[in-house]
Design a protein around this motif. Structure first.
Motif, PDB file in Angstrom:
ATOM      1  N   TRP A 166      -4.969  -1.448   5.130  1.00 19.26           N
ATOM      2  CA  TRP A 166      -5.015  -1.143   3.390  1.00 19.26           C
ATOM      3  C   TRP A 166      -4.783   0.298   3.430  1.00 19.26           C
ATOM      4  O   TRP A 166      -4.297   0.665   2.472  1.00 19.26           O
ATOM      5  CB  TRP A 166      -6.515  -1.346   3.094  1.00 19.26           C
ATOM      6  N   THR A 167      -4.962   1.077   4.279  1.00 17.38           N
ATOM      7  CA  THR A 167      -4.642   2.565   4.432  1.00 17.38           C
ATOM      8  C   THR A 167      -3.235   2.707   4.169  1.00 17.38           C
ATOM      9  O   THR A 167      -2.395   3.327   3.554  1.00 17.38           O
ATOM     10  CB  THR A 167      -5.195   3.395   5.445  1.00 17.38           C
ATOM     11  N   LYS A 224     -11.822   1.469   9.505  1.00 19.34           N
ATOM     12  CA  LYS A 224     -11.296   1.659   8.321  1.00 19.34           C
ATOM     13  C   LYS A 224     -10.900   3.122   8.122  1.00 19.34           C
ATOM     14  O   LYS A 224     -10.136   3.452   7.173  1.00 19.34           O
ATOM     15  CB  LYS A 224     -12.384   1.235   7.165  1.00 19.34           C
ATOM     16  N   ASP A 280      -5.838   5.578  10.864  1.00 18.97           N
ATOM     17  CA  ASP A 280      -4.630   5.717  10.071  1.00 18.97           C
ATOM     18  C   ASP A 280      -3.730   4.637  10.298  1.00 18.97           C
ATOM     19  O   ASP A 280      -2.578   4.484   9.628  1.00 18.97           O
ATOM     20  CB  ASP A 280      -3.843   6.767  10.165  1.00 18.97           C
ATOM     21  N   PHE A 308      -1.084   0.245   3.377  1.00 19.98           N
ATOM     22  CA  PHE A 308      -0.598  -0.368   2.251  1.00 19.98           C
ATOM     23  C   PHE A 308      -0.542   0.403   0.985  1.00 19.98           C
ATOM     24  O   PHE A 308       0.358   0.739   0.133  1.00 19.98           O
ATOM     25  CB  PHE A 308      -1.362  -1.605   1.892  1.00 19.98           C
ATOM     26  N   LYS A 309      -1.645   1.244   0.853  1.00 18.27           N
ATOM     27  CA  LYS A 309      -1.782   2.372  -0.198  1.00 18.27           C
ATOM     28  C   LYS A 309      -0.789   3.427  -0.112  1.00 18.27           C
ATOM     29  O   LYS A 309      -0.329   3.990  -1.260  1.00 18.27           O
ATOM     30  CB  LYS A 309      -3.108   2.797  -0.399  1.00 18.27           C
ATOM     31  N   LYS A 310      -0.270   3.503   1.063  1.00 18.57           N
ATOM     32  CA  LYS A 310       0.822   4.705   1.057  1.00 18.57           C
ATOM     33  C   LYS A 310       1.978   4.052   1.267  1.00 18.57           C
ATOM     34  O   LYS A 310       2.926   5.028   1.326  1.00 18.57           O
ATOM     35  CB  LYS A 310       0.506   5.381   2.525  1.00 18.57           C
ATOM     36  N   GLY A 311       2.419   2.958   0.895  1.00 15.08           N
ATOM     37  CA  GLY A 311       3.625   2.164   0.856  1.00 15.08           C
ATOM     38  C   GLY A 311       4.191   2.163   2.301  1.00 15.08           C
ATOM     39  O   GLY A 311       5.422   2.164   2.450  1.00 15.08           O
TER      40      GLY A 311
END
Length: 426
Positions: free
Chosen positions: A96-97, A89, A92, A99-102
């Motif tokens: 999910w990491t 997790k 990089d 996804f949050k950064k687009g």
């Protein structure tokens, strides 16, 4: 490994040495006990050190197994050392990491997923390669997966009916208007719409409309439902008003239509219907395609002319029949052609026409009774879309028509839809 082998040998000697001493000398019990205690203390430090090494070795092996099998087991392993702890997790490349950064790209094979999510992504990528690939010289992707849009959707149902004795009629409902807002991620869309008529008459609407669609490079599929229990407006009725157009409310008409259409694009590498109606692609060069598919329809139409306004009843045909009820299932083969005309690099016009022919099974409660008849239908649509960067705008028109003809009675019923959309990709 040599160190571990030496220490294992040492443990074996440690365990056996006291007994060798016992059997090699004549001593009493107290002396044996004393020697055992002395030897135990002598080798205890070495044994403890060996056990600690074995424990560290086992933990290291387990951690390596967790790391190597992570993509298959879905476990989120940790690697423990003297001063550090690492989790996937924290990477990089964790999904999910990204996804949050687009920055999540499901085609990127370096992204780390849990087991089930990895399976879903693999299925999606397989489907995308199989059903949604284009020739980039003609069709290109937008590069965006999210869309938000505002929609103005308007529709009506209309009927052109010929009664016995050559009495021609034309009727249509009011235009039903809806305003909606939607957010979409790839093929999944969530939103809501509001019936504008509620703002003016403050009553529950007498009409319903539901539409569900799926489109890809290879084919298009649509499921739709329309209902109108609120009557229509008569615009022409035989010789009334010297055959001139007028408008008078007629509550005796009800309509129920449930249909499913699916058709295949033969030129699916160069023609994109999604570019014309869903803002899902860019059509780079003008191109068209033949289409072939299947249409299934269940329809109920009722015309109760006993509810005609008194001024129109004298123009009814001389017949005891005042109620015309059509209830049938239709099965037809769709065949047609669609064309995307690139008017400018950002402007696209589409026109598609699909007639269909098949058979209809009429039920016993229908005006014709239980019988099979020829089914003739037609559907058509047009669109004009404009793309300005990630902004887009489009206007659309669509019509589904069904023809009934038997003896001196004929009916062409249709549903017309007009809509406009404006939105943003991101």
């Amino acid at each position: 490994m040599q160190i571990i082998n030496n220490r294992i040998l040492l443990i074996a000697i440690f365990l056996c040495f006291p007994f060798l001493n016992i059997f090699s000398q004549d001593v009493d019990d107290e002396e044996v006990k004393k020697r055992l205690e002395d030897d135990s203390f002598k080798y205890s430090d070495d044994a403890t050190e060996v056990v600690d090494d074995l424990e560290r070795l086992g933990l290291d092996i387990l951690n390596r197994i967790d790391n190597d099998s992570h993509h298959y087991s879905g476990v989120e392993p940790t690697i423990q050392g003297a001063d550090t702890t690492f989790s996937y997790k924290d990477s990089d490349r964790w999904w999910w990491t990204l996804f949050k950064k687009g920055k999540l790209n499901m085609k990127d094979t370096t992204v780390i997923y849990p087991k089930f999510l990895k399976f879903c992504v693999d299925v999606y990528n397989w489907g995308d390669r199989t059903f949604n690939s284009y020739d980039p010289e003609y069709v290109q992707g937008t590069g965006k997966r999210w869309k938000v849009r505002l929609v103005s959707d308007n529709w009506l149902d209309s009927y052109a009916m010929r009664l016995p004795q050559g009495i021609n009629t034309h009727m249509s409902s009011d235009v039903y208007a809806n305003l909606g807002a939607y957010i979409q991620y790839m093929a999944v869309s969530v939103g809501s719409s509001y019936d504008v008529a509620k703002l003016f008459n403050h009553r529950e609407p007498s009409h319903k409309k539901y539409e569900f669609g799926f489109i890809c490079a290879l084919f298009n599929a649509e499921l739709y439902y329309h209902e109108n229990l609120g009557g229509v407006n008569i615009h022409r009725f035989g010789d009334y008003n010297d055959k001139k157009i007028f408008k008078e409310y007629f509550p005796g008409v009800s309509m129920y239509t449930l249909g499913f259409d699916a058709y295949y694009f033969f030129n699916n590498k160069k023609y994109s219907q999604g570019a014309a109606y869903n803002f899902a692609k860019y059509q780079i060069k003008s191109q068209g395609s033949f289409m072939l598919g299947l249409s299934i329809t269940n329809q109920k139409l009722n015309f109760d002319f006993s509810k005609l306004p008194p001024n129109l009843k004298p123009f009814l045909p001389d017949s005891d029949i005042t109620n015309y009820y059509f209830h049938y299932n239709s099965y037809a083969i769709l065949a047609g052609y669609g064309y995307n005309w690139v008017l400018a690099p950002k402007l696209l016009f589409n026109a598609s026409v699909m007639p269909s022919v098949g058979f209809s099974h009429y039920y016993e409660d229908s005006i014709e009774g239980n019988k099979y008849m020829l089914s003739l239908n037609i559907s058509g649509r047009i669109s004009l879309t404009y793309n300005l960067g990630n902004f887009y705008f489009g206007i659309f028109g669509k019509m589904n028509g069904h023809l009934y003809r038997q003896g001196k009675t004929s009916l062409f019923s249709s549903i017309e839809n007009f809509s406009a959309q404006v939105g943003l990709r991101f």
